[in-house]
Motif scaffolding. Sequence first.
Motif, PDB file in Angstrom:
ATOM      1  N   TYR B  31      -7.343 -14.193   0.051  1.00  0.00           N
ATOM      2  CA  TYR B  31      -6.516 -13.102  -0.441  1.00  0.00           C
ATOM      3  C   TYR B  31      -5.118 -13.162   0.166  1.00  0.00           C
ATOM      4  CZ  TYR B  31     -10.579 -10.606  -2.391  1.00  0.00           C
ATOM      5  OH  TYR B  31     -11.678 -10.240  -3.129  1.00  0.00           O
ATOM      6  N   TYR B  33      -1.033 -11.158  -0.134  1.00  0.00           N
ATOM      7  CA  TYR B  33      -0.372  -9.930  -0.566  1.00  0.00           C
ATOM      8  C   TYR B  33       1.130  -9.998  -0.279  1.00  0.00           C
ATOM      9  CZ  TYR B  33      -5.212  -8.391   0.203  1.00  0.00           C
ATOM     10  OH  TYR B  33      -6.586  -8.294   0.187  1.00  0.00           O
ATOM     11  N   TYR B  35       4.238  -7.172   0.315  1.00  0.00           N
ATOM     12  CA  TYR B  35       4.624  -5.782   0.518  1.00  0.00           C
ATOM     13  C   TYR B  35       6.131  -5.701   0.706  1.00  0.00           C
ATOM     14  CZ  TYR B  35      -0.293  -4.904   1.856  1.00  0.00           C
ATOM     15  OH  TYR B  35      -1.663  -4.801   1.878  1.00  0.00           O
ATOM     16  N   GLN B  37       8.890  -2.998   2.756  1.00  0.00           N
ATOM     17  CA  GLN B  37       8.980  -1.860   3.665  1.00  0.00           C
ATOM     18  C   GLN B  37      10.369  -1.263   3.595  1.00  0.00           C
ATOM     19  OE1 GLN B  37       8.831  -2.515   7.900  1.00  0.00           O
ATOM     20  NE2 GLN B  37       8.444  -0.357   8.328  1.00  0.00           N
ATOM     21  N   MET B  41       9.061   5.007   4.330  1.00  0.00           N
ATOM     22  CA  MET B  41       8.074   4.885   3.248  1.00  0.00           C
ATOM     23  C   MET B  41       6.910   3.966   3.585  1.00  0.00           C
ATOM     24  SD  MET B  41      10.319   5.150  -0.195  1.00  0.00           S
ATOM     25  CE  MET B  41       8.828   5.480  -1.045  1.00  0.00           C
ATOM     26  N   GLY B  42       6.847   3.465   4.784  1.00  0.00           N
ATOM     27  CA  GLY B  42       5.743   2.578   5.103  1.00  0.00           C
ATOM     28  C   GLY B  42       5.838   1.296   4.314  1.00  0.00           C
ATOM     29  N   LEU B  43       4.718   0.615   4.163  1.00  0.00           N
ATOM     30  CA  LEU B  43       4.663  -0.619   3.381  1.00  0.00           C
ATOM     31  C   LEU B  43       4.038  -0.318   2.028  1.00  0.00           C
ATOM     32  CD1 LEU B  43       4.403  -1.545   6.538  1.00  0.00           C
ATOM     33  CD2 LEU B  43       3.754  -3.724   5.541  1.00  0.00           C
ATOM     34  N   LEU B  45       2.608  -2.078  -1.627  1.00  0.00           N
ATOM     35  CA  LEU B  45       2.116  -3.327  -2.191  1.00  0.00           C
ATOM     36  C   LEU B  45       2.842  -3.668  -3.490  1.00  0.00           C
ATOM     37  CD1 LEU B  45      -0.041  -5.587  -1.961  1.00  0.00           C
ATOM     38  CD2 LEU B  45      -1.544  -4.123  -3.330  1.00  0.00           C
ATOM     39  N   TYR B  48      -0.549  -8.930  -5.516  1.00  0.00           N
ATOM     40  CA  TYR B  48      -1.521  -9.556  -4.643  1.00  0.00           C
ATOM     41  C   TYR B  48      -2.295 -10.630  -5.421  1.00  0.00           C
ATOM     42  CZ  TYR B  48      -5.056  -6.498  -6.823  1.00  0.00           C
ATOM     43  OH  TYR B  48      -5.881  -5.855  -7.711  1.00  0.00           O
ATOM     44  N   PHE B  90       7.224  -8.296   3.435  1.00  0.00           N
ATOM     45  CA  PHE B  90       6.172  -8.873   4.273  1.00  0.00           C
ATOM     46  C   PHE B  90       5.097  -9.494   3.393  1.00  0.00           C
ATOM     47  CE2 PHE B  90       7.384  -7.597   8.437  1.00  0.00           C
ATOM     48  CZ  PHE B  90       8.050  -6.391   8.306  1.00  0.00           C
ATOM     49  N   GLU B 103      -9.054  -6.784   7.384  1.00  0.00           N
ATOM     50  CA  GLU B 103      -7.979  -7.074   8.318  1.00  0.00           C
ATOM     51  C   GLU B 103      -7.028  -8.084   7.702  1.00  0.00           C
ATOM     52  OE1 GLU B 103      -9.288  -8.554  12.062  1.00  0.00           O
ATOM     53  OE2 GLU B 103      -7.305  -9.326  12.586  1.00  0.00           O
ATOM     54  N   GLN B 104      -5.797  -7.694   7.543  1.00  0.00           N
ATOM     55  CA  GLN B 104      -4.787  -8.581   6.984  1.00  0.00           C
ATOM     56  C   GLN B 104      -3.880  -9.070   8.101  1.00  0.00           C
ATOM     57  OE1 GLN B 104      -2.766  -6.759   3.651  1.00  0.00           O
ATOM     58  NE2 GLN B 104      -4.693  -6.200   2.659  1.00  0.00           N
ATOM     59  N   PHE B 106      -0.203 -10.542   8.957  1.00  0.00           N
ATOM     60  CA  PHE B 106       1.126 -10.439   8.378  1.00  0.00           C
ATOM     61  C   PHE B 106       2.067 -11.516   8.902  1.00  0.00           C
ATOM     62  CE2 PHE B 106       1.405  -6.504   5.906  1.00  0.00           C
ATOM     63  CZ  PHE B 106       0.193  -5.920   6.222  1.00  0.00           C
ATOM     64  N   GLY B 107       3.001 -11.902   8.034  1.00  0.00           N
ATOM     65  CA  GLY B 107       4.089 -12.762   8.449  1.00  0.00           C
ATOM     66  C   GLY B 107       5.181 -11.945   9.123  1.00  0.00           C
ATOM     67  N   PRO B 108       6.241 -12.598   9.603  1.00  0.00           N
ATOM     68  CA  PRO B 108       7.294 -11.915  10.360  1.00  0.00           C
ATOM     69  C   PRO B 108       8.280 -11.139   9.490  1.00  0.00           C
ATOM     70  CG  PRO B 108       7.787 -14.236  10.201  1.00  0.00           C
ATOM     71  CD  PRO B 108       6.440 -14.061   9.587  1.00  0.00           C
TER      72      PRO B 108
END
Lengths: 111, 115
Positions: B31, B33, B35, B37, B41-43, B45, B48, B90, B103-104, B106-108
């Motif tokens: 999987y 995804y 996103y 940010q 507003m958070g992240l 999607l 995906y 992200f 559990e995902q 994440f990249g930088p």
Amino acid sequence: DQQVKQNSPSLSVQEGRISILNCDYTNSMFDYFLWYKKYPAEGPTFLISISSIKDKNEDGRFTVFLNKSAKHLSLHIVPSQPGDSAVYFCAASGGYGKLTFGQGTILTVHP
Amino acid sequence: NAGVTQTPKFRVLKTGQSMTLLCAQDMNHEYMYWYRQDPGMGLRLIHYSVGEGTTAKGEVPDGYNVSRLKKQNFLLGLESAAPSQTSVYFCASARTGQGRSYEQYFGPGTRLTVT
């Protein structure tokens, strides 16, 4: 329509004390909840999670509590350390691992 | 083991220009995804993928396209950039979409500014 909400934009705590971060959700179909920690200029990193069939999960200094009837979860950090200062996001999953995130809470732990 | 990497780290585009953001993971995750940010507003999607050759829309897909030609790569394209697409992007990957595998990783992030 914000399905996951973190109503406190920031929290300030003294080193050694407890930090409590809160999160509310509206969608009853969410079946898994996670907390992520994020430092500036980095991606979020997984902290702890809880299935909807449980009401508590512990991992070292971190404990997540889930109250399904109130649609509320919280993250407790005991004892808090300066290195815990970061943005904390709660997230909820309802299928295919798709996560819905809250807005985040900035935690500052003072020495 | 690099985990999840994103290219580029920063980019400035003019309105109407196009670009592709590359995400690569070396954990053999099924999987992936994308996103964005934004402040307060958070992240959220965007799109995906549940496996090589598959893609699906997330919460905010308009103005973006994606492709997953290889299992390890997930590309995000902006065909005609708009100032509203100024954001931090992200990429994340997960083993599967079930149980503990929620559990995902994440990249930088890629910081994109559209002027």
